[in-house]
Structures are given as C-alpha cells and as structure tokens.
Design a protein around this motif. Structure first.
Motif, mmCIF file in Angstrom:
data_model
loop_
_atom_site.group_PDB
_atom_site.id
_atom_site.type_symbol
_atom_site.label_atom_id
_atom_site.label_comp_id
_atom_site.label_asym_id
_atom_site.label_seq_id
_atom_site.Cartn_x
_atom_site.Cartn_y
_atom_site.Cartn_z
ATOM 1 N N PRO A 150 -8.737 7.968 -1.007
ATOM 2 C CA PRO A 150 -8.276 9.101 -1.839
ATOM 3 C C PRO A 150 -6.181 9.335 -1.720
ATOM 4 C CG PRO A 150 -9.943 10.006 -0.364
ATOM 5 C CD PRO A 150 -9.511 8.635 0.313
ATOM 6 N N GLY A 151 -5.693 9.021 -3.477
ATOM 7 C CA GLY A 151 -4.700 9.563 -3.031
ATOM 8 C C GLY A 151 -3.684 8.026 -2.576
ATOM 9 N N ALA A 152 -4.404 7.186 -2.187
ATOM 10 C CA ALA A 152 -3.368 5.847 -2.027
ATOM 11 C C ALA A 152 -3.438 5.016 -3.055
ATOM 12 C CB ALA A 152 -4.469 5.209 -0.853
ATOM 13 N N LEU A 153 -2.521 4.537 -2.914
ATOM 14 C CA LEU A 153 -2.229 3.183 -4.181
ATOM 15 C C LEU A 153 -2.064 1.591 -3.395
ATOM 16 C CD1 LEU A 153 0.300 5.652 -6.448
ATOM 17 C CD2 LEU A 153 -1.970 4.779 -6.936
ATOM 18 N N VAL A 154 -2.595 0.709 -4.304
ATOM 19 C CA VAL A 154 -2.581 -0.816 -3.666
ATOM 20 C C VAL A 154 -2.470 -1.232 -4.982
ATOM 21 C CG1 VAL A 154 -4.562 -1.470 -4.911
ATOM 22 C CG2 VAL A 154 -3.180 -2.967 -2.437
ATOM 23 N N LEU A 192 1.228 -1.096 -0.250
ATOM 24 C CA LEU A 192 0.193 0.288 -0.061
ATOM 25 C C LEU A 192 0.736 0.855 -0.407
ATOM 26 C CD1 LEU A 192 -2.961 -0.278 2.813
ATOM 27 C CD2 LEU A 192 -3.023 0.038 0.415
ATOM 28 N N ARG A 193 0.222 2.250 -0.808
ATOM 29 C CA ARG A 193 1.253 3.229 -0.788
ATOM 30 C C ARG A 193 0.541 4.829 -0.545
ATOM 31 N NH1 ARG A 193 3.701 0.314 -4.596
ATOM 32 N NH2 ARG A 193 6.580 0.066 -4.402
ATOM 33 N N GLY A 194 0.172 5.259 0.626
ATOM 34 C CA GLY A 194 -0.417 6.449 0.930
ATOM 35 C C GLY A 194 -0.052 7.633 -0.064
ATOM 36 N N THR A 250 3.970 7.221 1.521
ATOM 37 C CA THR A 250 4.593 6.212 2.984
ATOM 38 C C THR A 250 4.479 4.598 1.923
ATOM 39 O OG1 THR A 250 2.005 6.250 4.007
ATOM 40 C CG2 THR A 250 4.103 7.141 4.869
ATOM 41 N N VAL A 251 5.113 3.869 2.601
ATOM 42 C CA VAL A 251 5.213 2.772 1.825
ATOM 43 C C VAL A 251 4.724 1.733 2.824
ATOM 44 C CG1 VAL A 251 6.307 0.964 0.349
ATOM 45 C CG2 VAL A 251 6.225 3.306 -0.015
ATOM 46 N N ARG A 252 3.329 1.043 2.488
ATOM 47 C CA ARG A 252 3.119 -0.340 3.386
ATOM 48 C C ARG A 252 3.062 -1.776 2.721
ATOM 49 N NH1 ARG A 252 -1.266 -2.856 6.625
ATOM 50 N NH2 ARG A 252 -2.892 -1.268 5.155
ATOM 51 N N ARG A 253 3.681 -2.664 3.234
ATOM 52 C CA ARG A 253 3.697 -3.855 2.932
ATOM 53 C C ARG A 253 2.702 -4.296 3.228
ATOM 54 N NH1 ARG A 253 8.036 -7.063 3.829
ATOM 55 N NH2 ARG A 253 9.127 -6.001 5.048
ATOM 56 N N TYR A 310 7.710 -11.493 -10.349
ATOM 57 C CA TYR A 310 6.169 -11.136 -10.089
ATOM 58 C C TYR A 310 4.854 -10.523 -11.398
ATOM 59 C CZ TYR A 310 6.818 -12.164 -5.157
ATOM 60 O OH TYR A 310 7.089 -12.962 -3.514
ATOM 61 N N ARG A 311 3.508 -10.683 -11.315
ATOM 62 C CA ARG A 311 3.125 -9.688 -11.945
ATOM 63 C C ARG A 311 2.449 -8.856 -10.950
ATOM 64 N NH1 ARG A 311 2.495 -9.678 -17.291
ATOM 65 N NH2 ARG A 311 0.485 -9.550 -18.254
ATOM 66 N N ILE A 312 2.140 -7.838 -11.798
ATOM 67 C CA ILE A 312 1.968 -6.960 -10.421
ATOM 68 C C ILE A 312 0.479 -5.670 -11.263
ATOM 69 C CG2 ILE A 312 3.697 -6.913 -9.109
ATOM 70 C CD1 ILE A 312 4.842 -4.115 -10.238
ATOM 71 N N ARG A 313 0.252 -5.043 -10.052
ATOM 72 C CA ARG A 313 -1.182 -4.296 -11.375
ATOM 73 C C ARG A 313 -1.342 -3.676 -9.601
ATOM 74 N NH1 ARG A 313 -6.795 -6.838 -13.282
ATOM 75 N NH2 ARG A 313 -7.650 -4.324 -14.431
ATOM 76 N N THR A 314 -1.603 -2.200 -10.124
ATOM 77 C CA THR A 314 -1.267 -1.740 -8.911
ATOM 78 C C THR A 314 -2.905 0.177 -9.370
ATOM 79 O OG1 THR A 314 1.025 -0.590 -9.233
ATOM 80 C CG2 THR A 314 -0.434 1.511 -8.343
ATOM 81 N N ALA A 315 -3.633 -0.641 -8.645
ATOM 82 C CA ALA A 315 -4.842 0.446 -8.480
ATOM 83 C C ALA A 315 -5.035 1.490 -7.134
ATOM 84 C CB ALA A 315 -6.201 -0.873 -8.445
ATOM 85 N N PRO A 316 -5.939 2.480 -7.837
ATOM 86 C CA PRO A 316 -6.194 3.474 -6.832
ATOM 87 C C PRO A 316 -6.266 2.374 -5.964
ATOM 88 C CG PRO A 316 -7.952 4.021 -8.322
ATOM 89 C CD PRO A 316 -7.073 2.549 -8.308
#
Lengths: 441, 238
Positions: A116-120, A73-75, A79-82, A106-112
C-alpha cells in the motif's frame, strides 16, 4: 501576313495522364496518412498493453528478459528503487505517457505498487515501435509512389485510346480543302468513337454546309450582277446608237427638211436611256433585302395611291379603283412603284384606255393585287418571258426599257409572292401581283 | 456622171436604230432597205441581192451570225459589216468568223460606217473586175509548207487543204504576195479592206488570229508572225 506563333497547350492525352496521377496522389496521400496514423496508434496501444504492472519480483524477472524495459518502484515514504533500467519519472496514475529519460524516449505507466502506498512505474523505450512504424510508412510510401506512377501510365494509355477519334477528326479536318468549291457538295466529316468527337464532327459538317451555301449564294449573285451589267450596257447602247446617228445626221445636214422628225427621234431615244437608267436604279434598290420585313400597308390605301399616280401620269386614262379591306406587310413605295409600272405597261404597250385596280384574298391566304386593262393584251406564249429583265413583248410600243414588268416581278418576289399575267374579265390583260400569306396582316 | 446609189440592206430588230440608220445612210447617198429579223433579211436578199449588208448581231430568233452563215452558204459574197452591242471580244468576232467582213461596236460614228461601207463596196467592185481577168493560170504562191493556188483559190498547208472565208483568203494572198515583207496594220487595212483612211479597228488582228488558227491547226509552225509595234509578216521560221 503570318499568324502569330502561339505556344501549344499540353496534349489532351498528357492532361488525362497528369489528372490520373494527381487523383491517385491525393488518394495515396490520404490513404498513407490514415494508415500511418492508425499504425502509430496500434503500435502504441500494443506497447501500452505490455506495460502492465505486476509484482516487483515478476516485474524484475520480466524486465530482466527485455533490455528495453525499465521498472522503478517508489515506496510510500518517497524512496525510489530502480528495479531495472534508468529511473523513470512519475506519471499520472494509469495513463500511458511519453517521456524523455536521458535522451531516450520512453513510454511509461505508473500504477499502485505491491504494498500500500507504493507506486510502480513501468517504461519501455519507443525506439522499436518507432522503427516499426517508420518501416511500415516507408512501405506505404513506396507502394503509393508505385500506384501514382501506375495511374499516370494507365491514364496515358487509356487517354490515348480515348482521344483517338479526336485525332482522326483532326486528320480529316486537315485534309479538307481550304477553298470551298461552289459546285462541289460540302464533305461530311465523320469521327465516330466518342460523343464529343461525333458532336464536333457534326458541328464541323454543319459549318461546312453553311459555308458552302453562303459561297453558292454569293457566286450566284455575282454571276447575276455580271449578266445584269452586261445586259444593261447592251440595253443602253441601242438607243445611244440611234441617238448618235440622228445627231450626226443633224450635224451633216443643217437644212434638213425632216429636221423636226429627227429631233423628235433624238428626244425619244434620250427618253429611252433615261427610262432605262431609272428602272436600273429601282431594280438595284429592290435587290436590297428588307431588314425589318416592312411596314403594315392598308390595301385600300395602296390602291388609292396607285390610282392617284396613274391619273397624274396618264391624264387621259380612266382609273377605276376598288376599296378592298385588308392589309399587307411590306414596302409601300415598292408596291406603289410596281403598280405604277403595271399601269404604264397597260397604257404604253397595251394601248389601254381604262384600268381597274383591285385586290382579293389569294388561295394560299395571301393577298392578290390586280390591275385589269382594256388594251390589246399579250400573246399567252410571251406572258412568262416578259417578266424577265430586258425582255419586251412582241406587241410592245417604244420607248420601253424591257424592265417594267421585271420590276413588278422583283417587288412580288420581295414580298414572297409572284406575278401572273392572264386575260382580264373584260378583255385586255390582267396583271396579278400575289403577296405571300406570311405577308398578309 | 451619176452612179446609181449603192443598194444597202440594214438589219436591226430595234425600230429606233433602224429608222435612224435608214435615214442617215440614205442621206449619205445609199439606197436603203431594211429588215427587222434574220428571215426578213434573207427574204430581202432573195428579192434583190444588195451591194452591202449592215447587220445587227443580236437579232431575236435567228441571230446575225446565222444570217451571215446563211448568206455565205448561198454563195452571196456581198460585203457584210456586223454591228454588235456587246463589247467582249468573243462576241465581236463571231460574225467575222462566219464570213462577215468587218464589225463595229454600238454606238458608232455614222461617218465611220459610211466610209467603211464605201471602201468595202469599191474593193468589192475591184476584186470582181479582177476576177473576170483572173490570175495567170497556174500562178502559185508558196511559203514553206503553205501553197496558194490563185487560179483555183485553194490553200494548202502541206497536204492539208485549208478552208478560208473570202476576207481571210484575201488577207493571206496579200501576205503571201509580200512574203518576208513586214506590212503595217494600216497597209493591210488598205490592201485587203480598201480602208485608205485612218480608222480605229483591230479587225486585222482578229483576221490574223483566224488565219493562224486555221493554218496551225495540225501543229504547223507559225507562218504569220507579229512584228511588235510594226505589223505582220508571212515567212517560214521565226
């Protein structure tokens, strides 16, 4: 002399088997590559579908159930949170991407993210997928190899059946006697079972027939030449016997009262030898085939020339010549010589005082040259025989080679025609030299 | 002393050859008649039997062989010299097999023909004289299975009777009288044909061939042997 040793080509059967194997290899490779591509894509898509972002809690619980899942997770503040697994890098939003994290694919995918503003970023190792794909590939490859081997084997078996007629044809051809016997009809080669073998057999049969015909022709001409040579020797010996006897008489009796008579006999015998040799030369030349079919000869010209020859050779002879239209294709010299021989025959053996040279159209469309004389004629029974070589009529006067009318017959045959002897309209003999319709023109 | 000219019959279908031979033989001291074909020849013989016949083999219709056969069948044993215009051996010998005495191949030397005819005529006269006296009754020559009864003029090989022409018989008698003695071709020509002059002919070989064929017809081992380079000998075994 031995034939050079040639390396044998591969058998037709092996070639067919190899062709089958090659064709199936191409198909198998194409199918395999396609299957592999489709398989990889399908597996990847399935993996991608599993990377659906949800709430971190859900994700966390989900990730905890699968060891191969990682969630980061990225705020909004960076900030990065595993949530689980190693820290995954950022990737373009919504697009599945392959990345390498600490040596693991790894096969990764980033989504909101949930707030708000955070990325997972959700990732899954590709190891399982790749292993599955590799396993399927091995299966496909194995099946492919089996298919190729099967194709080759079936190709071998079916080609064996297909080449069986050819094999039979080979066996038949091998048993054919190398020497073609002239008096035995050529064998017919059969190899039913495939069109190619049948065509080959037909070609072989036709070739044997041609060989046979050729052989027969050359055998016949060899026999003819041998008979002819024997007859020619025989023919020359007769005047030579008379000549030798006369010469010995002259030698033994230098003061012979009949000396002039003996000398005249010697000269006559000599003339016979000479005439025979000339006729033999003409016969030999006439036996040569016409390569070009001959020239166009005007019938009127031919008769005029023959009449001139006749007047020159026989000064006392009355020569009447017609002026017919038309032309023939052939040898001017040959026909002229033939007519000259007919005239000589009329004068020497028929005692003719007048000959008439003419021509008319034949019933078959050819041209018939005629020489009528007012001589003694010839008994009907002999008219066929005198056309043979070295045959003289019973009414013949010496000297004669027995070849004159044979020469005429030869020229007629050379012009696709024949010679016919009959009574002339005004008594005497008519010799007709018919020229074949193909030669008229 | 003038002997009458021997009467010759010349048979040839070629007018030039006939004329030349007639003239040549007449000038050589023969009385010559001629015929141009087989029937003509037989008619001439029927009119008056000649002392010798010169006969062309290649006559139209009835050929020379047939004429010789007819002459022999009618018990005329006049010497016959055949003339052949062919040079293959088979043709040379057919006339001899039928009973002719010699052959010449055309063209030949007239002097040679004259010499042979004179020899054949002398020989014919002598054997005629001999036959009036005749061999001692019961004189029989034997060599192995071969038995010649000179009085009956019969030849047997074992039990089999062998039919020989006059010239074959005379050759066999000479060989049998000289059994175990090798006779040269020249000697045989002289003794059987009366040719006491050098002459180029293989007529001896031809007649030896006939004898062998007839004597060995039933598989009897060879009796007339060739001594290579020398001549012929009649003996039993090799």
């Amino acid at each position: 002399m031995s034939a050079p040793v040639r390396r044998r080509s591969a058998s037709l059967r092996l070639r067919v088997a190899l062709a089958a194997a090659l064709a199936s290899t191409v198909v198998v490779v194409l199918v395999g590559v396609l299957a592999s591509v489709l398989l990889t894509r399908e597996q990847t898509e399935r993996l991608d579908r599993s990377l659906v972002p949800g709430s971190p809690a859900v994700l966390g619980s989900f990730a905890s159930t699968r060891a191969d899942l990682a969630v980061t997770l990225r705020g909004p503040d960076g900030t990065v949170r595993r949530v689980s697994g190693p820290e995954l890098p950022l990737s373009p939003l919504g697009i599945p991407t392959s990345v390498d994290v600490d040596g693991v694919a790894y096969r990764i995918r980033t989504a909101p993210g949930p707030s708000p503003g955070a990325l997972v970023t959700v990732g899954a190792t590709e190891d399982d997928t790749r292993a599955r794909v590799a396993e399927r590939r091995r299966l496909v490859t194995g099946l492919g190899v089996v298919a190729v081997a099967l194709a080759a084997a079936l190709g071998w078996v079916f080609a064996g059946r297909a080449v069986r007629p050819l094999r039979r044809l080979t066996d038949r051809a091998a048993t054919l006697d190398g020497a073609v016997e002239a008096d035995v009809p050529p064998p017919t080669v059969r190899a039913d079972g495939s069109r190619e073998s049948e065509e080959l057999a037909e070609a072989l049969t036709a070739m044997l027939a041609r060989l046979h015909a050729e052989q027969q022709r050359s055998t016949a001409s060899l026999h003819a030449a041998r008979d002819f040579a024997a007859a020619a020797r025989h023919e020359l010996r007769t005047p030579l016997t008379a000549m030798r006897t006369d010469l010995e008489v002259l030698q033994a009796h230098p003061d012979l009262p009949e000396r002039d008579e003996v000398l005249a006999d010697v000269l006559r015998a000599q003339a016979r030898v000479e005439a025979t040799l000339t006729a033999l030369g003409q016969l030999a030349a006439g036996d040569l085939p016409d390569a070009d079919g001959g020239d166009v000869v005007g019938v009127a010209d031919l008769l005029r020339l023959a009449a001139e020859d006749a007047r020159r050779a026989h000064p006392g002879l009355e020569v009447v010549v017609e002026e017919p239209a038309g032309a023939v294709r052939g040898s001017l010299e040959g026909l002229r010589m033939a007519l000259a021989n007919v005239v000589v025959n009329a004068v020497r053996h028929g005692g003719a005082g007048c000959v008439r040279l003419g021509a008319h159209a034949g019933e078959d469309g050819g041209v018939v040259l005629t020489v009528d004389d007012d001589g003694r004629g010839l008994p009907a029974a002999e008219r066929e025989a005198v056309l043979g070589r070295f045959v003289r009529g019973s009414t013949a006067g010496a000297p004669g080679s027995g070849l004159g009318l044979a020469l005429v017959a030869q020229q007629a045959a050379r012009h696709d025609g024949q010679v016919h002897l009959e009574d002339a309209p005004g008594g005497g003999l008519r010799v007709s030299l018919a020229i074949g319709p193909d030669r008229a023109g | 002393m003038t002997e009458p000219s021997p009467d010759l019959l010349v048979v040839d279908d070629d007018a030039d050859v006939r004329a030349s031979l007639e003239r040549g033989l007449r000038l050589s001291g023969f009385a010559v008649r001629s015929a141009q074909d087989g029937p003509g020849a037989l008619r001439a013989v029927h009119e008056r039997v000649p002392d010798a016949v010169v006969l062309d083999l290649g006559l139209p219709g009835m050929d020379g062989v047939a004429v010789v056969s007819a002459l022999r069948a009618m018990d005329h044993d006049v010497p016959v010299c055949v003339l052949s215009a062919r040079d293959t051996v088979d043709d040379r010998v057919v006339g001899l097999e039928a009973g002719a005495d010699d052959y010449m191949v055309k063209p030949f030397a007239l002097t040679e023909l004259v010499a042979r005819l004179r020899a054949l005529l002398r020989r014919g006269a002598r054997s005629a004289a001999e036959s009036t006296v005749g061999p001692a009754l019961g004189e029989v020559l034997t060599t192995g299975p071969l038995r010649l009864d000179l009085a009956r003029r019969t030849v047997h090989v074992g039990e089999r009777s062998v039919d020989l022409t006059k010239r074959e018989y005379e050759l066999l008698v000479v060989l049998a009288r000289n059994a175990e003695v090798v006779l040269t071709r020249e000697r045989l020509l002289e003794m059987v044909w009366g040719y006491d002059f050098a002459t180029d002919t293989n007529v001896v070989d031809v007649f030896v061939g006939y004898l062998r064929r007839k004597l060995e017809a039933d598989g009897t081992p060879r009796l007339v042997h060739t001594v290579r380079g020398v001549g012929f000998v009649l003996r039993e075994g090799g």
